[in-house]
Design a protein around this motif. Structure first.
Motif, PDB file in Angstrom:
ATOM      1  N   GLY A   1       0.803  -1.220   0.000  1.00  0.00           N
ATOM      2  CA  GLY A   1       0.000   0.000   0.000  1.00  0.00           C
ATOM      3  C   GLY A   1       0.833   1.265   0.000  1.00  0.00           C
ATOM      4  N   ILE A   2       2.117   1.158  -0.312  1.00  0.00           N
ATOM      5  CA  ILE A   2       2.947   2.361  -0.296  1.00  0.00           C
ATOM      6  C   ILE A   2       2.707   3.215  -1.544  1.00  0.00           C
ATOM      7  N   ILE A   3       2.261   2.569  -2.621  1.00  0.00           N
ATOM      8  CA  ILE A   3       1.900   3.342  -3.816  1.00  0.00           C
ATOM      9  C   ILE A   3       0.802   4.356  -3.459  1.00  0.00           C
ATOM     10  N   GLU A   4      -0.129   3.929  -2.603  1.00  0.00           N
ATOM     11  CA  GLU A   4      -1.193   4.857  -2.183  1.00  0.00           C
ATOM     12  C   GLU A   4      -0.606   6.054  -1.456  1.00  0.00           C
ATOM     13  N   ILE A   5       0.456   5.807  -0.698  1.00  0.00           N
ATOM     14  CA  ILE A   5       1.126   6.914  -0.011  1.00  0.00           C
ATOM     15  C   ILE A   5       1.723   7.878  -1.039  1.00  0.00           C
ATOM     16  N   TYR A   6       2.368   7.307  -2.070  1.00  0.00           N
ATOM     17  CA  TYR A   6       2.927   8.179  -3.116  1.00  0.00           C
ATOM     18  C   TYR A   6       1.830   9.067  -3.692  1.00  0.00           C
ATOM     19  N   LEU A   7       0.666   8.462  -3.937  1.00  0.00           N
ATOM     20  CA  LEU A   7      -0.360   9.182  -4.679  1.00  0.00           C
ATOM     21  C   LEU A   7      -1.140  10.149  -3.815  1.00  0.00           C
ATOM     22  N   THR A   8      -1.139   9.930  -2.501  1.00  0.00           N
ATOM     23  CA  THR A   8      -1.891  10.845  -1.640  1.00  0.00           C
ATOM     24  C   THR A   8      -0.955  11.805  -0.914  1.00  0.00           C
ATOM     25  N   SER A   9       0.280  11.843  -1.343  1.00  0.00           N
ATOM     26  CA  SER A   9       1.237  12.714  -0.672  1.00  0.00           C
ATOM     27  C   SER A   9       1.090  14.153  -1.161  1.00  0.00           C
ATOM     28  N   ASP A  10       1.406  15.096  -0.280  1.00  0.00           N
ATOM     29  CA  ASP A  10       1.423  16.485  -0.733  1.00  0.00           C
ATOM     30  C   ASP A  10       2.856  16.967  -0.890  1.00  0.00           C
ATOM     31  N   MET A  11       3.783  16.020  -0.844  1.00  0.00           N
ATOM     32  CA  MET A  11       5.183  16.384  -1.049  1.00  0.00           C
ATOM     33  C   MET A  11       5.589  15.996  -2.474  1.00  0.00           C
ATOM     34  N   SER A  12       6.833  16.297  -2.818  1.00  0.00           N
ATOM     35  CA  SER A  12       7.292  15.986  -4.162  1.00  0.00           C
ATOM     36  C   SER A  12       7.678  14.514  -4.255  1.00  0.00           C
ATOM     37  N   VAL A  13       6.728  13.712  -4.717  1.00  0.00           N
ATOM     38  CA  VAL A  13       6.970  12.284  -4.825  1.00  0.00           C
ATOM     39  C   VAL A  13       7.947  11.992  -5.956  1.00  0.00           C
ATOM     40  N   GLU A  14       7.993  12.921  -6.919  1.00  0.00           N
ATOM     41  CA  GLU A  14       8.904  12.722  -8.050  1.00  0.00           C
ATOM     42  C   GLU A  14      10.338  12.536  -7.560  1.00  0.00           C
ATOM     43  N   LEU A  15      10.680  13.257  -6.512  1.00  0.00           N
ATOM     44  CA  LEU A  15      12.031  13.131  -5.965  1.00  0.00           C
ATOM     45  C   LEU A  15      12.262  11.704  -5.466  1.00  0.00           C
ATOM     46  N   VAL A  16      11.272  11.174  -4.739  1.00  0.00           N
ATOM     47  CA  VAL A  16      11.400   9.810  -4.218  1.00  0.00           C
ATOM     48  C   VAL A  16      11.526   8.813  -5.364  1.00  0.00           C
ATOM     49  N   LEU A  17      10.701   9.002  -6.393  1.00  0.00           N
ATOM     50  CA  LEU A  17      10.739   8.073  -7.527  1.00  0.00           C
ATOM     51  C   LEU A  17      12.086   8.171  -8.241  1.00  0.00           C
ATOM     52  N   PHE A  18      12.597   9.394  -8.355  1.00  0.00           N
ATOM     53  CA  PHE A  18      13.904   9.576  -8.982  1.00  0.00           C
ATOM     54  C   PHE A  18      14.980   8.837  -8.188  1.00  0.00           C
ATOM     55  N   LEU A  19      14.940   8.996  -6.871  1.00  0.00           N
ATOM     56  CA  LEU A  19      15.903   8.286  -6.025  1.00  0.00           C
ATOM     57  C   LEU A  19      15.780   6.779  -6.198  1.00  0.00           C
ATOM     58  N   LYS A  20      14.548   6.316  -6.349  1.00  0.00           N
ATOM     59  CA  LYS A  20      14.354   4.872  -6.488  1.00  0.00           C
ATOM     60  C   LYS A  20      14.948   4.373  -7.806  1.00  0.00           C
ATOM     61  N   ILE A  21      14.766   5.163  -8.877  1.00  0.00           N
ATOM     62  CA  ILE A  21      15.358   4.754 -10.162  1.00  0.00           C
ATOM     63  C   ILE A  21      16.877   4.697 -10.037  1.00  0.00           C
ATOM     64  N   ILE A  22      17.429   5.781  -9.477  1.00  0.00           N
ATOM     65  CA  ILE A  22      18.885   5.864  -9.380  1.00  0.00           C
ATOM     66  C   ILE A  22      19.433   4.737  -8.513  1.00  0.00           C
ATOM     67  N   SER A  23      18.754   4.485  -7.376  1.00  0.00           N
ATOM     68  CA  SER A  23      19.293   3.445  -6.496  1.00  0.00           C
ATOM     69  C   SER A  23      19.143   2.070  -7.135  1.00  0.00           C
ATOM     70  N   CYS A  24      18.057   1.861  -7.866  1.00  0.00           N
ATOM     71  CA  CYS A  24      17.904   0.577  -8.565  1.00  0.00           C
ATOM     72  C   CYS A  24      19.050   0.392  -9.551  1.00  0.00           C
ATOM     73  N   TRP A  25      19.359   1.464 -10.281  1.00  0.00           N
ATOM     74  CA  TRP A  25      20.459   1.363 -11.240  1.00  0.00           C
ATOM     75  C   TRP A  25      21.774   1.122 -10.503  1.00  0.00           C
ATOM     76  N   PHE A  26      21.985   1.901  -9.428  1.00  0.00           N
ATOM     77  CA  PHE A  26      23.267   1.836  -8.755  1.00  0.00           C
ATOM     78  C   PHE A  26      23.531   0.454  -8.169  1.00  0.00           C
ATOM     79  N   PHE A  27      22.489  -0.160  -7.632  1.00  0.00           N
ATOM     80  CA  PHE A  27      22.725  -1.427  -6.944  1.00  0.00           C
ATOM     81  C   PHE A  27      22.605  -2.651  -7.841  1.00  0.00           C
TER      82      PHE A  27
END
Lengths: 220, 210, 242
Positions: free
Chosen positions: A76-102
């Motif tokens: 249910g964390i996707i729901e958190i992304y979608l109901t957030s009032d913060m910049s979720v794009e930053l989190v998603l960007f970090l996730k892409i980068i970390s996926c690539w890095f690791f």
């Protein structure tokens, strides 16, 4: 806050070291299957080893990004992304980068070893490394986009690769072409620039695209 | 504090071509506790999710302060916290880390309230446990603890009481009452009516296929 | 949902039954004329002999395969942004038709390749791009098939189609690039059989016929799509009872 998010991403990977090691092991496993199937003739491998490395890299990125959002969806964390009032794009960007890095970066580190195994000349192996360095983030991003599209449909593991592999083709063509150019002594800068352009095109857009896609596919 | 109004305006929703609910209208103001009741499959979760903008309605609108949420630019969720029936917890994080991580998605949250929130729900002793190691009821408490960390005015909760024991239900009820006193709005879907001793409750009974 | 949108689907469904019925015959006659024109009236090519005549199927099919993808992506975009129901249906119904055009283009391309290159398949830029286009269509169709809620599925496939449309030029350009590296200029005569107007008119005609065929089939398929979506609704029951 960025500090905290980065730490959390690191924790996710370091607490499951398998996430880092398995792609690497998989990469070497596939690479070492080819001589067994094709026979260990040096002339043959001189010609096809860049292609083999790239196809193996593709298989690895597909497998690592295939179920990228599966846990987040089930928890249910996707729901958190979608109901957030913060910049979720930053989190998603970090996730892409970390996926690539690791998952991809360890493979890059071991490319010199692969070059040793298949006696690839130094300059060629550097170009292979360069194309992988620029190309794999694009592949990972596209793969993650595919996993966002098929959110919640994980019962069919082959669906996402079928959808996204056509989108891999430009990266593949220019990488292969750069490697071929360097091995025949032609200039390869053009291809590298195009790859870099693809990376610059894809990476900044991807977090926004991902957020939009997740907003649609959460109801799958 | 500016008053807030959330209203559902003749909402209708289909899934797989089947009508789930139609023409649901209700409105919530400051100090309201809204309870959405109904049997399984009547669309409680769907309604809750459409109030949060996760799911689109087929007909009707959700209005926040009289403006359709589709026309609110991203600031729509800055008054609302949503806690789904999935706990939104990451199994690889400890309880504390999870609350810390989730508060990054909430602009109003205060990190220094995490400990207080865990104590309130009596889960402080688990603060360094991995989420995969604690029971379902405790997981629910962890996700509800976000309500104390967040400073938002509107709470939208999907099945907040599942897995909770009586003590925890009482703790939760008190929390909701406190929130009401401060003028906050709580909208919750539930099977179990925790609101027997509470005034000013707005019920929404969702009959299937209405 | 405002009333005009339901009315839209209903209006389309109830008013296109006869049109689509007559159009099927009309397009069949147009096809026969075109085939006769292409196969018998158009002059023989001095280089390729009669074998070039398959161009009258191959080239329009290849054009239409791209055009259908564009229609699919653009209607998908309209459906996503303005939430117009009929656009959703048109978008997804384009996929099988487009795939059909792609298969026709591929098969005729192979048949044409045999006398031209001596082999059925060469990894030439056009055929390869066409093959990738087929995979893009298949991607859209399998994604649609694997999502249970079809109205939800259309949103997802529309997004995929839009991203695909952005990608097609990049894919096409990269395949061209790849081809020039590997093939050299041997294939340039492929679809340039000395542009004589007596050969080009039937080609233009076939292009128009293919477009009319596309419109005919899309009307039929959209009617089916509307039926599948609205079969439980009141107006559909009333209409089918009559």
């Amino acid at each position: 806050m960025i500090n905290m998010l980065v730490k959390k991403e690191l924790a996710l990977y370091f607490r499951n070291l398998n996430n880092i090691f398995l792609p690497l092991v998989f990469f070497f496993l596939i690479i070492s299957i080819f001589p067994l199937v094709l026979g260990p003739e040096k002339n043959l491998f001189d010609k096809i080893i860049p292609g083999i490395i790239w196809i193996t890299a593709i298989l690895t990125t597909i497998l690592t990004s295939n179920n990228f959002f599966k846990d987040d969806f089930n928890n249910g964390i996707i729901e958190i992304y979608l109901t957030s009032d913060m910049s979720v794009e930053l989190v998603l960007f970090l996730k892409i980068i970390s996926c690539w890095f690791f998952t991809c970066f360890p493979i890059l580190i071991f490319i010199p070893l692969v070059s040793l195994l298949f006696s690839i000349p130094f300059q060629n192996s550097m170009v292979i490394l360069l194309t992988l360095f620029i190309g794999t983030p694009v592949l990972i991003s596209i793969g993650i986009f595919g996993s966002a599209l098929t959110l919640g449909l994980a019962k069919n593991n082959i669906l996402t690769p079928v959808i996204i592999i056509p989108f891999y083709i430009p990266v593949l063509i220019f990488s292969a072409s750069a490697i071929e150019a360097v091995s025949t002594g032609l200039p390869f800068e053009m291809q590298i620039y195009i790859l870099a352009a693809l990376l610059i095109l894809v990476l900044p857009i991807m977090p926004y695209l991902l957020k939009y896609t997740l907003g649609l596919s959460i109801n799958n | 504090m500016k008053s807030t109004e959330i209203s559902v305006n003749s909402a209708t929703c289909y899934k797989n071509n089947n009508l789930i609910f139609s023409d649901v209208s209700i409105s919530y103001n400051d100090g309201d506790i809204g309870i959405i009741m109904g049997p399984n499959g009547c669309g409680k979760t769907t309604l809750i999710r459409s109030i949060c903008g996760i799911q689109a309605l087929d007909e009707g609108q959700i209005l926040l302060d009289k403006i359709d949420i589709k026309n609110h630019n991203n600031n729509y969720m800055d008054k609302i916290i949503y806690i789904g029936h999935k706990n939104s917890l990451n199994n690889d994080f400890s309880v504390y880390e999870n609350l810390e991580y989730l508060s990054a998605f909430d602009s109003s949250s205060k990190i220094n309230k995490i400990n207080e929130a865990m104590k309130y729900f009596d889960i402080y002793k688990y603060r360094n446990y991995m989420v995969s190691e604690i029971s379902e009821g405790n997981k629910k408490k962890v996700s509800l603890a976000r309500l104390l960390i967040s400073q938002k005015k509107v709470w939208i909760l999907d099945e907040p009481l599942s897995y909770l024991d009586d003590t925890a239900v009482n703790i939760f009820t008190n929390l909701v009452l406190n929130h009401q006193k401060k003028g906050g709005i709580t909208i919750a879907s539930t099977h179990y009516d925790f609101s027997k001793n509470i005034n000013n409750v707005k019920y929404l009974n969702m009959d299937p296929g209405r | 949902m405002n009333i005009s949108k339901i009315a839209n689907l209903k209006f389309f469904y109830t008013n296109t039954r006869k049109i689509s019925y007559y159009m099927s015959f009309f397009v069949m006659i147009l096809f026969i004329i075109g085939i006769y024109w292409g196969l018998f009236i158009a002059p023989e090519d001095y280089l390729q002999g009669d074998s070039y005549r398959i161009m009258y199927m191959h080239v329009p099919a290849a054009w239409l395969s791209l055009q259908t993808y564009m229609v699919m992506a653009i209607t998908g975009f309209i459906a996503l942004v303005w939430k117009i129901k009929i656009m959703e249906i048109i978008s997804i119904q384009c996929a099988p038709i487009g795939a059909l055009f792609t298969i026709i283009a591929l098969v005729t391309g192979m048949v044409w390749g045999k006398p031209t290159w001596g082999t059925y398949w060469v990894w030439d830029a056009r055929l390869t791009s066409e093959l990738i286009l087929l995979f893009l269509y298949i991607g859209v169709m399998v994604l649609y098939a694997s999502i249970n809620d079809k109205r939800q599925a259309v949103k997802i496939t529309s997004l995929l189609a839009i991203i695909g449309l952005i990608n097609i030029p990049i894919i096409h350009y990269s395949v061209e690039w790849w081809n020039t590296l590997h093939q050299g200029p041997t294939v340039t005569k492929f679809d340039k059989p000395s542009a004589h107007t007596t050969m080009l008119y039937p080609l233009l005609y076939m292009f128009i016929v293919f477009n009319i065929y596309f419109i005919t089939v899309i009307i039929k398929r959209v009617r089916l799509g509307i039926y599948a979506r609205e079969k439980n609704s009141k107006w559909m029951e009333e209409y089918t009872d009559d």
